[in-house]
Design an enzyme around this catalytic site. Structure first.
Site, PDB file in Angstrom:
ATOM      1  N   GLU D  53       0.813  -1.211   0.000  1.00 13.67           N
ATOM      2  CA  GLU D  53       0.000   0.000   0.000  1.00 13.67           C
ATOM      3  C   GLU D  53       0.851   1.268   0.000  1.00 13.67           C
ATOM      4  O   GLU D  53       0.462   2.288  -0.564  1.00 13.67           O
ATOM      5  CB  GLU D  53      -0.935   0.024   1.216  1.00 13.67           C
ATOM      6  CG  GLU D  53      -2.039  -1.016   1.169  1.00 13.67           C
ATOM      7  CD  GLU D  53      -1.582  -2.433   1.465  1.00 13.67           C
ATOM      8  OE1 GLU D  53      -0.482  -2.602   2.042  1.00 13.67           O
ATOM      9  OE2 GLU D  53      -2.308  -3.380   1.128  1.00 13.67           O
ATOM     10  N   HIS D 121     -12.323  -6.209   7.523  1.00 12.01           N
ATOM     11  CA  HIS D 121     -13.040  -5.801   6.303  1.00 12.01           C
ATOM     12  C   HIS D 121     -14.279  -5.016   6.700  1.00 12.01           C
ATOM     13  O   HIS D 121     -15.304  -5.065   6.034  1.00 12.01           O
ATOM     14  CB  HIS D 121     -13.429  -7.009   5.439  1.00 12.01           C
ATOM     15  CG  HIS D 121     -12.263  -7.783   4.924  1.00 12.01           C
ATOM     16  ND1 HIS D 121     -11.557  -8.659   5.706  1.00 12.01           N
ATOM     17  CD2 HIS D 121     -11.647  -7.811   3.708  1.00 12.01           C
ATOM     18  CE1 HIS D 121     -10.574  -9.200   5.008  1.00 12.01           C
ATOM     19  NE2 HIS D 121     -10.608  -8.708   3.788  1.00 12.01           N
TER      20      HIS D 121
HETATM   21  C1  LIG Z   1      -1.942  -5.069   4.175  1.00 10.77           C
HETATM   22  C2  LIG Z   1      -2.931  -5.869   3.396  1.00 10.77           C
HETATM   23  N1  LIG Z   1      -3.217  -5.517   2.140  1.00 10.77           N
HETATM   24  C3  LIG Z   1      -4.125  -6.195   1.419  1.00 10.77           C
HETATM   25  C4  LIG Z   1      -4.774  -7.279   1.955  1.00 10.77           C
HETATM   26  C5  LIG Z   1      -5.817  -8.056   1.141  1.00 10.77           C
HETATM   27  N2  LIG Z   1      -5.263  -9.375   0.829  1.00 10.77           N
HETATM   28  C6  LIG Z   1      -5.584 -10.463   1.546  1.00 10.77           C
HETATM   29  S1  LIG Z   1      -4.729 -11.810   1.058  1.00 10.77           S
HETATM   30  C7  LIG Z   1      -3.946 -10.971  -0.165  1.00 10.77           C
HETATM   31  C8  LIG Z   1      -2.946 -11.665  -1.049  1.00 10.77           C
HETATM   32  C9  LIG Z   1      -1.806 -12.285  -0.289  1.00 10.77           C
HETATM   33  O1  LIG Z   1      -0.949 -12.947  -1.161  1.00 10.77           O
HETATM   34  P1  LIG Z   1       0.303 -13.754  -0.623  1.00 10.77           P
HETATM   35  O2  LIG Z   1       1.104 -12.882   0.282  1.00 10.77           O
HETATM   36  O3  LIG Z   1       1.014 -14.339  -1.769  1.00 10.77           O
HETATM   37  O4  LIG Z   1      -0.346 -14.879   0.291  1.00 10.77           O
HETATM   38  P2  LIG Z   1      -1.301 -16.056  -0.187  1.00 10.77           P
HETATM   39  O5  LIG Z   1      -2.703 -15.607   0.073  1.00 10.77           O
HETATM   40  O6  LIG Z   1      -1.031 -16.310  -1.616  1.00 10.77           O
HETATM   41  O7  LIG Z   1      -0.916 -17.195   0.695  1.00 10.77           O
HETATM   42  C10 LIG Z   1      -4.365  -9.648  -0.183  1.00 10.77           C
HETATM   43  C11 LIG Z   1      -3.919  -8.638  -1.158  1.00 10.77           C
HETATM   44  C12 LIG Z   1      -4.454  -7.614   3.276  1.00 10.77           C
HETATM   45  N3  LIG Z   1      -5.035  -8.649   3.896  1.00 10.77           N
HETATM   46  N4  LIG Z   1      -3.535  -6.906   3.968  1.00 10.77           N
END
Ligand SMILES: Cc1ncc(C[n+]2csc(CCOP(=O)(O)OP(=O)(O)O)c2C)c(N)n1
Ligand SMILES: Cc1ncc(C[n+]2csc(CCOP(=O)(O)OP(=O)(O)O)c2C)c(N)n1
Ligand SMILES: [Mg+2]
Ligand SMILES: [Mg+2]
Lengths: 315, 353, 315, 353
Positions: D53, D121
């Site tokens: 972000e 959320h």
């Molecule tokens: C700071 C933040 N930004 C955005 C989100 C929304 N979000 C939830 S999971 C995710 C993707 C995460 O990807 P990754 O780090 O590869 O983990 P994975 O879910 O693939 O295990 C996002 C963008 C969040 N939870 N926290």
């Protein structure tokens, strides 16, 4: 592994049947996460390992000894959910008795928090445990991942921290390719002088070996180590993306079962029987907890302030 | 007669030598500097962090969870705005886990204007801080309160934010408000606990035999009793309000000054008692005036004590502009001054319902 | 270089005489910062270079053509200060006409902002300029430095960004040793596949060459490059630490003057004469601006909202 | 009859095809997903950022300074709290440089409760946003307002925050409130601009011939006229307040509902006019209730319109607790509901001075 997989499947079913609002979890990461739970030194306080986990860590929790029914309770957000009392989403574990630090929704902040528990365990403190932190691939773009690298590797002030990245090659809908400047995330550790490794997280034996090696290094050297595990995302990102089976992904459980069968350690029918048993058990449990009480409206005001220092040892 | 910064240093010494404080850390907090305001000179458990506020707050949370007792400093509150998410986590962990993990940490940070600090050394943090549930927030206006509040903060099992009013850090305590156990002679005290200029690698402080003294979190202090107008304030604006009150005696205005000391939880009983007595209320603070903590107080007073009010309640706060400018004129026009507090009190006193 | 040094000395004198509240600046960085200003492609908009500078950048500004008297005005916080109208500290430059993005007090955020201007200039846009960002060594611990590395090096989406770290081996009172896990900060760029270099920033010729090479790479490849310049901090951190001469540090100006003398390019007396002239000039200017008007109290409300899109080309 | 999320998508299409928008970006904003709420499906200038972000906000500022017109999304406002320092910079750059650089960017982010989004959320952002001077802040409650406010945001030369009330994104516009140029038939509209399920790599939207329509920033809308009680609200709580008002007709209460639409600058004239008419005021929003933007409104009303008030002004806001819990009971008890709004209005109406 099987139990953990079936737990996730039950959680997805609960979601689909309206017994929960949101599912996120770890089907596809069991071959790595279960060994992690088995190899961690579990207990309370600095003489045991602190676990700063991702929201795909059911396998680790079950391996530590968690009751799968408690995961169903969190899914159903009943008052008896021991992880958050009906407040948090599925997969958001917290277990002080085993040093499982609360799983946080904001991505990557566990990497900034883990340097704190690791600092409490650094060389010279006499603490016997280490800290372990885990998160996804996409999340490493957050500054907190760099914070963890910087703070844990300062010369002369190194921290006993095992940094794990579970790389499933996606952040929600966004593929790994195009978002990174290196082939493997573990390369980022090299600049900081820490050992790094990449392991096939779909291979339970390789995972066990890689974790053993990494844990041994961190425990004996009291220094950081970066381990990247390549894993599958078998049910998509979460219920928000449907939670349907991703057929193109390698299934570590199938692979492990085949190995067990090939090596004649377990027969297919024994495994099928176990599957049926656990499935029934979880299905019954999920029905049973339908009867458990939801949290009361007034309970929103509970646990705003502590009146004792529990983490400091007060009881 | 200790200064507030000496009082803070002495409280930290008591904290690390008797109350279990294990880590006092932040940017330039350790040797050789001992803090940009000298607040951490000569202490035993200080260390210098990397220049990374997110790491500082994360480390504080982690240390707390591991059963240690951290006191983390953010060098200026102006540089804490990249950590609000982590501060929220410190504040919500006990609640989110249904009581599984409490987070006993202290964060201290200098706040406010008054030193010609320009845009990034003049921020207030009270409005932002009071928006983060799960934290206790205190802000002293005298050295003795600083000492007693910091000791209470250290003993609290929750995250506590200790806001240090920058402009008052070098102001000495009043007679009768000595830190218990510290010598009254300020020269003597300085010799004992202030680091010398130049090379200080061999220097060690000589700590006085300090006594513990706790000011309960959540209790305000009536800094001046009066019957005409209530001023609700804290930190830097307390001495200003007191000075304004003294000047107004000549005009026949009898002002009550309530020093909140704790912003969360705050002392609603003391506020109610004062408003019931004077029926006129002025809130003063330096933070920007839209979505300001004083507006919370006024809203609650308007809701719950509406018929006690004999005049519209009033807020005197920082101008709602993007920063506090460096030049004298700019800083003075941006935050309350003694003169503007004085006229606001006078106006309220004169108001005819 | 000399002019820039004398400007800083004048600013310090002003501070000491009570003609300003705070000094921070770049004595000791001239041998690197002056070449940077001379080599940057100056102008407005994406076809010229964007400069995201540090608060020690007077040398770069003077090399771009800034009037040193304007720096005195900012020090004296008079209304005629063209950089901030008496609002900001000395050294906090802003010059849209030359793409000098405002110097920010919060450490390191320029690295997150620079990826935005660089994105506007990336391959395929046709933009001719590049972006240049500069900051100190200690500040690289902030996540924003990592943000800059991650975003500028994404495969297939690389950004034309020259990342500069001016390493004076201090963050206020905290020495470099003990805060980092590598010997040189530039090592952090390697994991991201970008070329890196370390240069002696006290050597004006070496700096010129290193900058030329780095700029050429970024301009032609439209990809990031990380350059670390080892510099001196000749007057301590800022007026808060006294602004006295640090005798143990190498003085790049003395070194350069000696070279000029040795190579018979300029005589010592010619240089001394220039020094005297500029010193007098600045001393007089600092007296003169004492008479300039301070900003009015009401002016605090000016420039909260723009009514035209100046950066978008409206006039 | 478009939904709010379709209206936003159409506004972004107008933005990129006619108003100079050059970059629409954020996490999962580009193909294949087109945003977690489908707000950016089928657009031309979208791209997926790294999960960072701070990088998103930094990039938006940089693009703006470079003369481009960025629209940046933070996937959920819950994840914007690590960028407050950068948001402050976006808001203070024009002021700090004395008018040298303006920062024309739009940031959009979903806010609020109502979807059982649990702790991360369900956050609101209005209180936090109004604390950042130099930003304009808007929040629609209908698809048409969303369309018109977003077009105004895009054209503004300042940073504008567009808060998207999550619970209303899939609600359809009312008859007579169609997006100008879009077909009224929702099936047809969906066929034209909603991405198909499954593989969408070959899909292209068919954009209707949209007309520009601007809702000025700073102008409220009287969503329902009434003489008994004024409700000042925005976003998700507007339809709730309207429903409550309808139910209260039977009880003889005539409610005026003012939809602020712009939180900064806000429409003080409209507020004043309504308060002068009804003499009773209720502020409703979902953010936590200490140091809440509604408290600013009430403070100003109490200060400036004190003698117009025939009842204590009232705030109905989110409980001051560290998060919004997942279970139905928890979410409902944490933020205003139609029923609690209704009783608050009724109480104000019945209040005897
Ligand atoms: C700071 C933040 N930004 C955005 C989100 C929304 N979000 C939830 S999971 C995710 C993707 C995460 O990807 P990754 O780090 O590869 O983990 P994975 O879910 O693939 O295990 C996002 C963008 C969040 N939870 N926290
Ligand atoms: C975010 C932030 N944190 C803290 C500070 C206070 N501060 C000002 S300069 C400085 C040290 C910077 O060191 P370095 O990055 O090495 O730059 P140098 O001053 O040595 O050129 C600090 C901590 C700040 N300005 N911004
Ligand atoms: Mg992933
Ligand atoms: Mg430095």
């Amino acid at each position: 592994m099987l139990r953990s997989r079936l737990l996730e499947e039950r959680l997805i079913t609960m979601y689909k049947q309206g017994d929960g609002y949101f599912w996120i979890g770890g089907p596809g990461e069991e071959a790595f996460n279960v060994p992690l739970g088995l190899l961690a030194d579990k207990g309370t306080g600095v003489d045991h390992d602190f676990l700063h986990l991702h929201y795909r860590s059911s396998g680790t929790l079950l391996a530590l000894g968690a009751d799968p029914v408690d995961s169903l309770r969190q899914m159903k957000n009943v008052a008896s959910d021991p992880y958050s009392r009906g407040r948090n989403f599925a997969g958001h574990y917290s277990a002080r008795k085993w040093n499982v630090v609360p799983v946080t929704s904001p991505i990557e902040i566990q990497y900034s928090i883990a340097i704190g528990t690791a600092r409490a365990q650094r060389a010279g403190t006499g603490a016997k445990g280490i800290s372990i932190v885990q998160g996804g691939d996409a999340g490493t773009a957050e500054g907190d991942f760099a914070t963890s690298l910087v703070w844990s590797s300062r010369k002369g002030a190194e921290l006993p921290l095992l940094l794990i990245v579970t790389n499933n090659r996606y952040g929600i809908s966004t593929p790994y390719a195009g978002q990174h400047g290196y082939d493997q995330i573990s390369e980022r550790g090299k600049a900081f002088g820490m050992p790094t490794a990449v392991v096939d997280g779909n291979d339970v034996e390789a995972s066990w070996a890689a974790l053993t090696k990494a844990l041994h290094y961190v425990r004996t050297e009291k220094k950081p180590y970066l381990l990247e595990a390549m894993v599958s995302r078998l049910r998509g990102h979460s219920s928000a993306s449907g939670a349907n089976l991703a057929k193109e992904e390698v299934d570590c459980l199938e692979r492990f079962q085949k190995t067990l069968e090939d090596r004649k350690i377990l027969t297919r029918s024994a495994m099928d029987q176990l599957r049926d048993e656990v499935t029934t058990e979880l299905a019954e449990a999920s029905k049973r907890i339908r009867g458990e009480a939801p949290p009361t409206p007034e309970s929103i005001h509970d646990y705003v302030f502590a009146d004792k220092n529990y983490v400091g040892g007060e009881v | 007669m200790a200064t507030m910064i000496q009082a803070i240093r002495m409280a930290l010494h008591v904290g690390e030598s008797r109350l279990g404080v294990t880590d006092i850390f932040g940017e330039d907090v350790g040797a050789p500097l001992g803090g940009v305001f000298t607040g951490t000179q000569g202490l035993e458990t200080t260390w210098n962090t990397p220049l990374d506020e997110r790491g500082i707050v994360g480390t504080a949370i982690g240390l707390a969870l591991a059963g240690r007792k951290p006191v983390a400093e953010i060098q200026f509150c102006d540089y804490a705005f990249n950590t609000i998410d982590l501060l929220k986590v410190a504040g919500n962990t006990y609640w989110s886990t249904g009581g599984d993990w409490n987070v006993p940490l202290v964060m201290m940070t200098p706040v406010g204007a008054g030193i010609r600090g320009s845009i990034y050394h003049s921020h207030s943090f009270d409005a932002q801080a009071t928006r983060i549930p799960g934290w206790k927030i205190v802000m002293p206006s005298t050295p003795l309160d600083a000492y007693g509040l910091l000791l209470s903060a250290i003993q609290d099992p929750n995250p506590v934010m200790f806001l240090m009013p920058k402009a008052l850090l070098r102001v000495k305590s009043k007679p009768g408000e000595d830190i218990p156990g510290a010598p009254d002679d300020d020269k003597r005290l300085a010799q004992m606990i202030d680091a010398p200029l130049g090379d200080r690698s061999a220097w060690k402080p000589e700590w006085p035999a300090l006594e513990e003294m706790y000011i309960p979190i959540g209790k305000a202090k009536v800094a001046r009793e009066g019957t005409g107008v209530t001023v609700l304030t804290y930190g830097r604006n307390v001495p200003m309000a007191l000075a304004a009150a003294e000047e107004l005696v000549a005009e026949g205005v009898d002002t009550e000054v309530v020093d909140l000391r704790s912003l969360h939880p705050y002392d609603w009983e003391a506020i109610t008692a004062s408003v019931r007595k004077t029926n006129r209320v002025l809130c003063v603070n330096e933070d920007t005036e839209i979505t300001n903590f004083g507006e919370h107080l006024i809203r609650r007073i308007s809701e719950e004590l509406f018929y006690e009010l004999h005049a519209p309640p009033k807020l005197l706060a920082g101008a709602h502009i993007p920063g506090i400018g460096l030049a004298d004129n700019l800083e003075m026009a941006s935050v309350p001054q003694m003169s503007t507090i004085k006229s606001a009190i006078a106006e309220l006193a004169q108001h005819e319902p």
